[in-house]
Design a protein around this motif. Structure first.
Motif, PDB file in Angstrom:
ATOM      1  N   PHE A  51      27.155  32.179  66.663  1.00 24.39           N
ATOM      2  CA  PHE A  51      25.861  32.850  66.604  1.00 24.39           C
ATOM      3  C   PHE A  51      24.739  31.885  66.944  1.00 24.39           C
ATOM      4  CE2 PHE A  51      28.480  35.144  63.508  1.00 24.39           C
ATOM      5  CZ  PHE A  51      28.344  36.436  63.976  1.00 24.39           C
ATOM      6  N   ASP A  52      23.606  32.462  67.304  1.00 18.21           N
ATOM      7  CA  ASP A  52      22.375  31.706  67.491  1.00 18.21           C
ATOM      8  C   ASP A  52      21.532  31.952  66.246  1.00 18.21           C
ATOM      9  OD1 ASP A  52      19.292  32.132  68.857  1.00 18.21           O
ATOM     10  OD2 ASP A  52      20.373  30.270  69.236  1.00 18.21           O
TER      11      ASP A  52
ATOM     12  N   ALA B  82      18.371  31.888  65.625  1.00 20.12           N
ATOM     13  CA  ALA B  82      17.200  32.746  65.826  1.00 20.12           C
ATOM     14  C   ALA B  82      17.598  34.215  65.809  1.00 20.12           C
ATOM     15  CB  ALA B  82      16.495  32.394  67.132  1.00 20.12           C
ATOM     16  N   GLU B  83      18.738  34.543  66.400  1.00 16.39           N
ATOM     17  CA  GLU B  83      19.197  35.933  66.394  1.00 16.39           C
ATOM     18  C   GLU B  83      19.581  36.367  64.985  1.00 16.39           C
ATOM     19  OE1 GLU B  83      21.006  36.090  70.914  1.00 16.39           O
ATOM     20  OE2 GLU B  83      22.377  35.869  69.229  1.00 16.39           O
ATOM     21  N   LEU B  84      20.227  35.477  64.233  1.00 12.02           N
ATOM     22  CA  LEU B  84      20.613  35.811  62.862  1.00 12.02           C
ATOM     23  C   LEU B  84      19.392  36.059  61.982  1.00 12.02           C
ATOM     24  CD1 LEU B  84      23.532  33.302  62.151  1.00 12.02           C
ATOM     25  CD2 LEU B  84      23.693  35.764  62.524  1.00 12.02           C
TER      26      LEU B  84
ATOM     27  N   GLY C 237      16.652  37.312  63.055  1.00 18.15           N
ATOM     28  CA  GLY C 237      15.855  38.388  63.628  1.00 18.15           C
ATOM     29  C   GLY C 237      14.715  37.895  64.469  1.00 18.15           C
ATOM     30  N   GLN C 238      14.831  36.668  64.985  1.00 20.25           N
ATOM     31  CA  GLN C 238      13.754  36.096  65.783  1.00 20.25           C
ATOM     32  C   GLN C 238      14.132  36.003  67.254  1.00 20.25           C
ATOM     33  OE1 GLN C 238      13.317  32.368  63.808  1.00 20.25           O
ATOM     34  NE2 GLN C 238      12.149  33.227  62.133  1.00 20.25           N
ATOM     35  N   GLY C 239      15.255  36.567  67.625  1.00 22.17           N
ATOM     36  CA  GLY C 239      15.691  36.498  69.015  1.00 22.17           C
ATOM     37  C   GLY C 239      14.803  37.342  69.898  1.00 22.17           C
ATOM     38  N   ARG C 240      14.774  37.016  71.142  1.00 22.36           N
ATOM     39  CA  ARG C 240      13.952  37.780  72.083  1.00 22.36           C
ATOM     40  C   ARG C 240      14.624  39.109  72.389  1.00 22.36           C
ATOM     41  NH1 ARG C 240      10.014  35.445  75.320  1.00 22.36           N
ATOM     42  NH2 ARG C 240       9.558  33.333  74.714  1.00 22.36           N
ATOM     43  N   THR C 241      13.817  40.164  72.411  1.00 26.64           N
ATOM     44  CA  THR C 241      14.321  41.482  72.754  1.00 26.64           C
ATOM     45  C   THR C 241      13.847  41.906  74.135  1.00 26.64           C
ATOM     46  OG1 THR C 241      12.423  42.584  71.766  1.00 26.64           O
ATOM     47  CG2 THR C 241      14.338  42.195  70.324  1.00 26.64           C
TER      48      THR C 241
END
Length: 119
Positions: free
Chosen positions: A53-54, A56-58, A60-64
């Motif tokens: 996992f990344d 930031a994605e965990l 909830g900060q990943g880019r959408t």
């Protein structure tokens, strides 16, 4: 750890020396806190990466691809429209957030907010 800090005779220091010591202590605390935070972040990133996992994605900060998302705890659903433009019913407003120009214009023209309510 160095125990000589207990050997400092604070009563022998004058005000400028005490203030300087206080500033140096505050700076040291800030530096240590920053280093510990960086170490914790690196450890968390490594733990997430080991599991595929990344971080930031965990979090909830990943880019959408749509810019910034809504804050945590806020609904991801849009509010249902409560008001419609009488001149163009396709223009609606939920009553939340900034007022659209057509609402402002209608209110300035003498309409009431209730008169714009969707039946």
């Amino acid at each position: 750890m160095n125990d000589n800090v207990t050997d400092i005779d604070l009563d022998a220091l004058d005000l400028p020396q005490l203030k300087d010591l206080g500033r140096r202590i505050d700076q040291q605390i800030a530096d240590l806190t920053r280093r510990q935070r960086e170490e914790a972040l690196l450890a968390a990133k490594a733990a997430a990466s080991e599991r595929g996992f990344d971080l930031a994605e965990l979090l909830g900060q990943g880019r959408t691809g749509r810019g910034r998302g809504r804050g945590q705890g806020q609904s991801q659903e849009k509010s249902a429209p409560r008001y419609a433009n009488p001149n163009d019913p396709a223009q609606t407003w939920s009553g939340r957030g900034r007022r659209p120009a057509w609402v402002t214009e209608a209110l300035e023209g003498g309409a009431s907010l209730e008169s714009l309510t969707i039946a």
